[in-house]
Design a protein around this motif. Structure first.
Motif, short mmCIF file in Angstrom:
data_model
loop_
_atom_site.label_atom_id
_atom_site.label_comp_id
_atom_site.label_asym_id
_atom_site.label_seq_id
_atom_site.Cartn_x
_atom_site.Cartn_y
_atom_site.Cartn_z
N ALA A 121 -8.37 1.76 3.90
CA ALA A 121 -7.75 0.83 2.97
C ALA A 121 -7.05 -0.30 3.72
CB ALA A 121 -6.76 1.56 2.06
N VAL A 122 -6.22 0.06 4.69
CA VAL A 122 -5.48 -0.95 5.45
C VAL A 122 -6.43 -1.84 6.24
CG1 VAL A 122 -3.81 -1.29 7.31
CG2 VAL A 122 -3.41 0.47 5.57
N THR A 123 -7.47 -1.26 6.81
CA THR A 123 -8.45 -2.05 7.57
C THR A 123 -9.15 -3.06 6.68
OG1 THR A 123 -8.83 -0.21 9.10
CG2 THR A 123 -10.53 -1.91 9.00
N LEU A 146 -1.57 -5.61 -4.74
CA LEU A 146 -1.46 -4.16 -4.74
C LEU A 146 -2.78 -3.53 -4.29
CD1 LEU A 146 0.35 -3.64 -8.18
CD2 LEU A 146 1.39 -3.84 -5.91
N LEU A 147 -2.68 -2.56 -3.39
CA LEU A 147 -3.86 -1.85 -2.90
C LEU A 147 -3.51 -0.37 -2.81
CD1 LEU A 147 -6.70 -1.68 -1.62
CD2 LEU A 147 -5.62 -2.24 0.59
N ASP A 148 -4.23 0.47 -3.54
CA ASP A 148 -4.02 1.91 -3.45
C ASP A 148 -4.61 2.43 -2.15
OD1 ASP A 148 -2.74 1.87 -5.86
OD2 ASP A 148 -4.44 2.64 -7.02
N ALA A 149 -4.02 3.50 -1.62
CA ALA A 149 -4.37 3.98 -0.29
C ALA A 149 -5.78 4.54 -0.19
CB ALA A 149 -3.37 5.05 0.16
N ASP A 150 -6.41 4.88 -1.32
CA ASP A 150 -7.78 5.40 -1.28
C ASP A 150 -8.80 4.37 -1.76
OD1 ASP A 150 -6.86 5.48 -3.87
OD2 ASP A 150 -7.73 7.44 -4.34
N ASP A 151 -8.39 3.12 -1.91
CA ASP A 151 -9.28 2.06 -2.35
C ASP A 151 -9.57 1.10 -1.20
OD1 ASP A 151 -9.18 3.22 -4.85
OD2 ASP A 151 -7.68 1.83 -5.64
N ALA A 152 -10.32 0.03 -1.48
CA ALA A 152 -10.65 -0.95 -0.44
C ALA A 152 -11.00 -2.27 -1.09
CB ALA A 152 -11.81 -0.45 0.43
N TRP A 153 -11.05 -3.34 -0.27
CA TRP A 153 -11.37 -4.68 -0.74
C TRP A 153 -12.64 -5.20 -0.08
CZ3 TRP A 153 -5.91 -7.19 0.22
CH2 TRP A 153 -5.03 -6.77 -0.79
N ILE A 154 -13.36 -6.05 -0.82
CA ILE A 154 -14.42 -6.87 -0.25
C ILE A 154 -13.74 -7.92 0.65
CG2 ILE A 154 -16.27 -8.49 -0.79
CD1 ILE A 154 -16.89 -5.59 -1.54
N VAL A 161 0.85 -1.20 0.00
CA VAL A 161 0.00 0.00 0.00
C VAL A 161 0.88 1.25 0.00
CG1 VAL A 161 -1.92 1.20 1.11
CG2 VAL A 161 -1.68 -1.28 1.39
N PRO A 162 1.12 1.88 -1.15
CA PRO A 162 1.83 3.16 -1.15
C PRO A 162 0.88 4.27 -0.72
CG PRO A 162 1.28 2.53 -3.40
CD PRO A 162 0.78 1.42 -2.50
#
Length: 344
Positions: free
Chosen positions: A38-40, A106-114, A26-27
């Motif tokens: 995002a991290v959560t 890869l996960l952008d800092a303003d995105d999120a995952w299911i 996560v940059p």
């Protein structure tokens, strides 16, 4: 200094016992408003064997402290800090160099995952013997939380499927207005393929670096699959809802790097001639996109600077597609017989 290396083959070891299955990279730059979410979303995955490497890229706000607080609460968070801003590619490379997992996400800092994203994708990858797997992206407007639907044209993402490098390049073509380019995807990647290829993100580029990274992996032999499930929540601002990014010559440079990578592979691919032909046509399409953007924004001198680089065939191909697209829009608007179908 560039971080995209020449193709090579090196020995690779499996992660040692106790190491995480997935390394999430996560940059983050000036991301205090959203990096925690995002991290959560990564820490909340049903697949628990992971590490979340968060790289603060010289932020001037409270991002660094938020990352430290997250690490204090969950040992799976690994905070890294750049004293000055290096750019997203350099930040990702820092994460890749520190990663310990068998897979990279890869996960952008303003995105999120299911929550079940990693569990589902790992299952598909292992069952099908894939090296990379990408899912559909769900577009969400950052400020309002409004959902805008899938990023990619769903007509060809109806079932899980493997695609070739040729398919990828043709679906990451410049100028489409009804779907986002496939280079936007955020695949789960087997780390061994990255290390065996000696690959990192090209730090010279701020646009097109993702597609370049994925194409180089596939040229080196990685098998890419797609699934139709929208498990990645991709955040956009109101002024970035258009599917086409601002054209720049960096996209042309990324395309040239793909050609260079193809030529420098240790073993020539059987489909090398076909791939090179697609890349040559893609270069012409990128140059035309940039030319018309220059003319539209009154950057006349810049436009004339690239006009002579475009072949007659590229001008002809663009004109034909433009005419067919206009005819398609007319038949849709007035309910005419469907003589022209919209295709990627």
């Amino acid at each position: 200094m560039t971080k995209i290396y020449s193709p090579r083959v090196v020995a690779s070891e499996n992660s040692a016992p106790g190491h995480p299955e997935v390394s999430v990279i996560v940059p983050a730059f000036d991301a205090e408003q959203f990096v925690k979410a995002a991290v959560t979303s990564a820490l909340s995955q049903t697949m628990r064997s992971l590490e979340v490497i968060v790289i603060d890229d010289g932020s001037g706000d409270g991002t660094a402290q938020i990352i430290r607080d997250l690490a204090a609460k969950d040992r799976r968070v690994r905070p890294l800090f750049n004293t000055t801003r290096q750019g997203v590619s350099a930040a990702r490379n820092t994460g890749l160099n520190a990663a310990k997992g068998n897979y990279i996400a890869l996960l952008d800092a303003d995105d999120a995952w299911i929550p079940n994203r990693l569990e589902l994708m790992l299952r598909v990858m292992k069952n099908r013997g894939l090296d990379m797997l990408a899912d559909q992206l769900e577009i969400i407007e950052f400020e309002s939380g409004k959902w805008h639907g899938p990023a990619f044209n769903s007509s060809w993402m109806t079932t899980a499927r493997e695609i070739s490098v040729e398919d990828f390049l043709q679906r990451d073509w410049p100028g489409y207005h009804y779907t986002r380019n496939l280079g936007l995807m955020k695949p789960l990647v087997r780390r061994r393929n990255i290390e065996d290829a000696g690959l990192r993100f090209d730090e010279r580029l701020s646009l097109g670096e993702d597609a370049l990274f994925y194409v180089c992996l596939m040229l080196a032999g990685a098998r890419l699959g797609l699934i139709p499930d929208a498990l990645y929540l991709y955040s956009v601002r109101p002024n970035s809802l258009s599917s086409s990014p601002t054209p720049t010559m960096q996209l042309v440079a990324a395309n040239a790097a793909m050609v260079s990578w193809l030529h420098n592979l240790p073993n020539r691919r059987k489909d090398a001639s076909e791939i090179e032909y697609i890349l040559r046509r893609r270069k012409g399409a990128l140059l035309i996109q940039y030319l018309f953007w220059c003319l539209k924004t009154m950057r006349i001198k810049q436009g004339f600077g690239v006009a002579h680089l475009i072949s007659i065939n590229s001008y002809y191909s663009w004109s034909l597609k433009f005419i067919l697209h206009r005819l398609w829009r007319l038949q849709e608007r007035f309910g005419l017989p469907r003589l022209i179908t919209k295709q990627l």
